[in-house]
Design a protein around this motif. Structure first.
Motif, short mmCIF file in Angstrom:
data_model
loop_
_atom_site.label_atom_id
_atom_site.label_comp_id
_atom_site.label_asym_id
_atom_site.label_seq_id
_atom_site.Cartn_x
_atom_site.Cartn_y
_atom_site.Cartn_z
N THR A 20 0.84 -1.20 0.00
CA THR A 20 0.00 0.00 0.00
C THR A 20 0.87 1.25 0.00
OG1 THR A 20 -0.11 0.09 2.42
CG2 THR A 20 -1.84 -1.18 1.29
N GLY A 21 0.23 2.38 -0.24
CA GLY A 21 0.93 3.67 -0.19
C GLY A 21 1.63 4.03 -1.48
N LEU A 63 6.22 3.86 -4.89
CA LEU A 63 5.58 4.11 -3.61
C LEU A 63 5.90 5.52 -3.13
CD1 LEU A 63 6.50 0.78 -1.78
CD2 LEU A 63 4.38 1.34 -2.94
N SER A 67 4.76 5.61 2.45
CA SER A 67 4.12 4.31 2.36
C SER A 67 4.47 3.42 3.55
CB SER A 67 4.56 3.59 1.08
OG SER A 67 4.16 2.24 1.11
#
Length: 130
Positions: A20-21, A63, A67
């Motif tokens: 994610t991020g 990213l 993140s």
């Protein structure tokens, strides 16, 4: 028929962990290292092909420096982890990657007044597109 693409339906999973991020813009790229075959045309126009047995591919994730996945990926790089890695696009049903992958490098670092991005490159040893 109208089709809709939503970026949040495209995910990257490394070692069973959802990354994610991501940064803004194109945040995942995936590419096979070599073409699947090469061709040869003789002087008389006969065509033949040679299969390429290189199964390597590269997945690159962009990213944001904020993140929460950066530490996980950096740690995986430092311990030389070989893990499954897949890009899963729920919009199209595509799955790209393989069961054995390793992070090439933890990405270059830059710091400034804005949120920077980090490009994490992952080599997939048994790369395929499904």
């Amino acid at each position: 028929m109208v089709r809709t693409y939503a970026a949040e339906n495209c995910t990257l999973v490394f070692g069973g962990v959802y990354i994610t991020g991501f940064g803004d813009g194109t945040y995942i790229t995936a590419e096979k290292q070599e073409d699947s075959f090469t061709t040869h045309v003789s002087a008389q126009g006969e065509i033949s092909t040679a299969e390429t047995h290189n199964t390597l591919g590269t997945i690159t994730a962009t990213l944001a420096q904020t993140s929460p996945s950066l530490k996980y990926l950096t740690d995986a790089h430092n311990r030389k982890a070989v893990e499954p890695c897949y890009v899963i696009d729920s919009n199209t049903g595509e799955q790209i990657g393989g069961s054995e992958a390793r992070i090439i490098n933890p990405g270059s670092r830059s710091f400034g007044g804005e949120i920077e991005t980090r490009e994490i490159a992952i080599t997939v040893f048994d790369y395929e597109v499904k």
